[in-house]
Structure formats: structure tokens, C-alpha cells
Design an enzyme around this catalytic site. Structure first.
Site, mmCIF file in Angstrom:
data_model
loop_
_atom_site.group_PDB
_atom_site.id
_atom_site.type_symbol
_atom_site.label_atom_id
_atom_site.label_comp_id
_atom_site.label_asym_id
_atom_site.label_seq_id
_atom_site.Cartn_x
_atom_site.Cartn_y
_atom_site.Cartn_z
ATOM 1 N N LYS A 66 -28.187 -9.983 -11.437
ATOM 2 C CA LYS A 66 -27.112 -9.012 -11.244
ATOM 3 C C LYS A 66 -26.286 -9.406 -10.013
ATOM 4 O O LYS A 66 -26.678 -10.267 -9.222
ATOM 5 C CB LYS A 66 -27.709 -7.613 -11.065
ATOM 6 N N ARG A 164 -34.494 8.166 -8.442
ATOM 7 C CA ARG A 164 -33.210 7.483 -8.591
ATOM 8 C C ARG A 164 -32.887 7.454 -10.080
ATOM 9 O O ARG A 164 -32.371 8.428 -10.612
ATOM 10 C CB ARG A 164 -33.294 6.082 -7.976
ATOM 11 N N HIS A 196 -39.329 1.642 -11.335
ATOM 12 C CA HIS A 196 -39.005 0.839 -10.146
ATOM 13 C C HIS A 196 -39.719 1.414 -8.924
ATOM 14 O O HIS A 196 -39.804 2.627 -8.768
ATOM 15 C CB HIS A 196 -37.498 0.830 -9.901
ATOM 16 N N ARG A 252 -39.875 -8.109 -12.672
ATOM 17 C CA ARG A 252 -38.450 -8.326 -12.419
ATOM 18 C C ARG A 252 -38.284 -8.824 -10.979
ATOM 19 O O ARG A 252 -38.457 -8.069 -10.029
ATOM 20 C CB ARG A 252 -37.669 -7.025 -12.602
ATOM 21 N N TYR A 298 -11.973 -9.656 19.913
ATOM 22 C CA TYR A 298 -11.438 -8.295 20.005
ATOM 23 C C TYR A 298 -12.203 -7.449 21.005
ATOM 24 O O TYR A 298 -13.444 -7.450 21.032
ATOM 25 C CB TYR A 298 -11.491 -7.602 18.641
ATOM 26 N N CYS A 349 -14.663 -11.361 13.513
ATOM 27 C CA CYS A 349 -13.348 -10.930 13.039
ATOM 28 C C CYS A 349 -13.278 -11.041 11.517
ATOM 29 O O CYS A 349 -14.207 -11.521 10.865
ATOM 30 C CB CYS A 349 -12.257 -11.788 13.676
ATOM 31 N N ASP A 351 -11.488 -13.017 9.615
ATOM 32 C CA ASP A 351 -11.376 -14.366 9.067
ATOM 33 C C ASP A 351 -12.069 -15.427 9.904
ATOM 34 O O ASP A 351 -12.059 -16.596 9.526
ATOM 35 C CB ASP A 351 -9.898 -14.766 8.958
#
Length: 416
Positions: A66, A164, A196, A252, A298, A349, A351
Site C-alpha cells: 500500500k 478501528r 489487526h 501481513r 529560518y 526548509c 526545498d
């Protein structure tokens, strides 16, 4: 109390027996012209599948691919896992299963997260197994089966205590009665029953025993009401590795397939014989000298304690690098440059990220490894996804899965 932790297999010369495959090779470099790249070793995925399969005894392995194979590429990861001994594939969403089918993968695939109103006809027609946990999902799967003229394969999900997904104990018997009717009609067949774990990464946790007991009870109720539960599966990666009681017919495994420990506080990847498959690479974009007391990034949250050199790595939180791994007293992320770990300075940051080169001045274009296989591949100085997870206060699952589409993937290995 639950059973004690099963010891990791001791190192041997046989990778399938659980030994780390230390090759001592240099880490991969990003392809020319790319600022960054995620290099995925498919042989590592195949080897990890073999290690897991060897730990399961008579149980089959479902390779969970997944979320685009936890960021590694769902189709190549699926093929590598099948080559390593997996018998099943698992995904969350139907569209993920259909992508595997479009790629020509014919192995059994289970999709377990349905939402009301989803068109399931393509999935039934493509022989995708679907999870059912409520009357509405059973009805929609049966309706799709009638449209296609096929019998749909379903897995019944029962909630054993995680609160869940899955049918609650109060509704389980009613769901089974409805299933029996559809089985008699021929619209569905039950291929499995599953649940699960909430805390299998804490071996001995009382909840594991409670969930196993609840699962056994739910299976007994199914049989008593005339429903064959099919393949039983409850184990995720930690349960498959640490608790033989939980393995049943099928396990799994997701994160362990990609070489990362599901419980690093219990056993590391190396101790489990797993090799991390993804190496996140980049090249230095800029190198500069700064004096003592220079503010960095920053907010100028970091000030250099002495004159040094800084390197700019063109990867940031826009690529999935965790911003919470920004430098702080006592820790932060680190990268490998010229054979040495270099700490992140200041904030990560969008990028880019700044690292301390310690007075050295490698040239722009020098390869950088943000994380890789590390000690498992004979490269102990190399940071790992687990290192970044600890720096960010999260889990390695999140680190690899969040590496975004702006970072190209390149697959290496026998099934590439």
C-alpha cells in the site's frame, strides 16, 4: 502476560536464515543531472521477503505494498516480494490493487479499505479480494458480483480490540448470518478472516493476548454459524517476527519487507537480518565558509559556535524530509558527505537543508546520502531512516512513505 520476545536469528552466511547482508559497497549516487533521487534496491526487498518467509513456519507471507509500496514503488516492490517468496499482496485501497493488475501481476491481492458508493465491479472482475466488515460493504460487494457474473472473494474483518476497522463483537454474528446467505446465493465466497493488532510492537503487552483470544472466539462463532472462515490472518510485521502464536495461516508484513524494524526498541534491522531498501541521495548544491556566531536557516535558530563550512542539500520537507528533524539541543537529522556524518543546522526548509561540513570544503556536486541501509549494508557511518525518525520523534514508516513524487525513484537489482 504474553509470550517472551522470540530471539532474532543469529548471524549466519545464509541471508534467508536472517543474517545481515553486509556488502561494504559505496552507497549509490544520484543519477547525473538530478538534485536528489531515491534509489530502491529490489534485491533487498526480495531478500527481506525471504527472511520473513523463513520466520513464518507454515504460514504464507502477504507483502503489503500500500501507499506506493511505502514509497518504494508498489509494482516493483510487489514483483520483488513475490520473487522472494511472498504468496499474497495487500493494499489499502481498491485503486492500488487495480494498478497491480494493470501491471500484469496476477498474484492474490487483498484490498481492505472500502468506502460506501465505490464502484467495485472492476475489482471483482479483476479477481481482487475485498474486505468486508459491515452489512453495507457486504451488500456492495455482492451487487458488484452480480453485475460481473462472478463470485467475489471476501475476507471478513473482525475488531478484536483495536477499535478501528472490523465488525464489532456485537455485530459479528449478524454479519456472519448475512454472509452465509450470500455464500448460498453464490455471489461471494469467504477466502479469509482477519484482524489487526494494536500493540504487537510491544511483545508481552496484555492487549496482544486479549486480541488473540477475541480472534479465536470470533472464528469459533463463524464456524458455529456455518461460515468457513478461510485463511486466518492477524499478524502484522511485529507479530509475525516476535509472536509465533499470531502467525496463523497468513501474515501481513509491510515495514519489515522494506528492511526497517517494526520495533527498533526490541531488535534493529541488523539484528532481524533485514536490509533497508531505500537510499535517499542528493548532491551538494552550494558550499560556503561562515564565521563563528553565524545564524543559519529560518529564524536563525542555530548559531555556529566556531568558524566552519556549510553545505546546502537540495532536499526539504517539500520532498518529505521531516521538518521536526531540524537541529535542536541534543539532536537533529544528519547526512553522509565524503564518508562522514554531517549534522543538520537550523530548520529544515521546504526545498533544502543546511549541514555542517566542519571546515572541510567538498565541491558542489559532491554526493550526499540522507539515509540508506547503513550498518546492514556494511556502511555504519551512513544515516538510516530510523535515525531520521528518532531525530524527528516519529517512526521510520513515516520517513520512507513521505518521500514525495518530486524525488525520482530508481530501481536496482535483479527484478529492476
Amino acid at each position: 502476560m504474553g509470550s517472551p520476545v522470540e530471539e532474532a536469528a543469529p548471524p549466519t552466511d545464509d541471508p534467508a536464515a536472517g543474517a545481515p547482508r553486509a556488502d561494504g559497497h559505496a552507497p549509490p549516487e544520484p543519477s547525473p543531472g538530478l538534485p536528489a533521487e531515491a534509489v530502491v534496491d529490489l534485491d533487498a526487498i526480495s531478500g527481506n521477503a525471504g527472511v520473513l518467509r523463513g520466520r513464518l513456519g507454515g504460514a504464507q507471507l502477504m507483502a503489503v505494498v500500500k501507499a506506493d509500496g511505502y514509497g518504494h514503488g508498489a509494482v516493483p516492490a510487489a514483483r520483488a516480494a513475490l520473487a522472494g517468496g511472498a504468496a499474497w499482496l495487500g493494499v489499502a485501497h481498491v485503486h492500488e490493487a487495480l494498478a497491480l493488475r494493470r501491471a500484469g501481476i496476477s498474484a492474490p491481492v487483498l484490498a481492505w479499505l472500502l468506502t460506501p458508493g465505490l464502484d467495485l465491479t472492476a475489482a471483482v472482475a479483476a479477481d481482487v479480494d475485498l474486505s468486508v466488515a459491515a452489512p453495507w460493504s457486504l451488500g456492495e460487494v455482492a451487487a458488484a458480483a452480480r453485475v460481473t457474473g462472478r463470485t467475489a472473494s471476501i475476507h471478513l474483518e473482525v475488531d478484536t480490540g483495536m477499535s478501528r476497522g472490523g465488525a464489532s463483537p456485537a455485530l459479528w454474528a449478524d454479519l456472519l448470518d448475512a454472509v452465509a446467505g450470500h455464500v448460498a446465493e453464490g455471489s461471494v465466497r469467504v477466502r479469509g478472516t482477519w484482524a489487526h493488532f494494536a500493540s504487537a510492537d510491544t511483545p508481552g503487552d496484555a492487549s496482544v493476548d486479549a486480541q488473540l483470544e477475541a480472534f479465536s472466539g470470533a472464528v469459533a462463532v463463524a464456524r458455529a454459524r456455518g461460515v468457513d472462515p478461510g485463511l486466518l490472518h492477524h499478524a502484522n510485521s511485529p507479530a509475525a517476527l516476535f509472536d509465533p502464536r499470531a502467525r496463523f495461516d497468513l501474515a501481513r508484513c509491510g515495514i519489515a519487507l522494506y528492511g526497517l524494524s517494526p520495533a527498533p526498541h526490541v531488535a534493529s534491522s541488523v539484528q532481524l537480518g533485514l536490509v533497508p531498501a531505500m537510499t535517499l541521495t542528493a548532491r551538494l548544491a552550494h558550499v560556503r565558509s561562515v564565521p563563528a556566531d553565524a545564524g543559519v536557516s529560518y529564524g536563525l535558530t542555530h548559531r555556529t559556535p566556531r568558524a566552519t563550512t556549510l553545505g546546502l542539500v537540495p532536499v526539504g520537507y517539500g520532498d518529505g524530509l521531516p521538518r521536526h528533524a531540524s537541529s535542536r539541543p541534543g539532536g537533529g537529522g544528519a547526512v553522509l558527505v565524503a564518508g562522514r556524518r554531517r549534522p543538520v543546522l537550523g530548520r529544515v526548509c521546504m526545498d533544502q537543508v543546511v549541514v555542517d561540513l566542519g571546515g572541510e570544503a567538498p565541491a558542489p556536486g559532491e554526493p550526499v546520502v540522507l539515509f540508506g541501509a547503513g550498518e546492514a549494508a556494511g556502511r555504519p557511518a551512513e544515516p538510516t531512516a530510523q535515525d531520521w525518525a528518532e531525530a524527528a520523534g516519529t517512526i521510520a514508516y513515516e520517513v520512507v512513505t513521505r518521500i514525495g513524487p518530486r524525488v525520482p525513484r530508481r530501481w536496482t537489482g535483479g527484478t529492476a
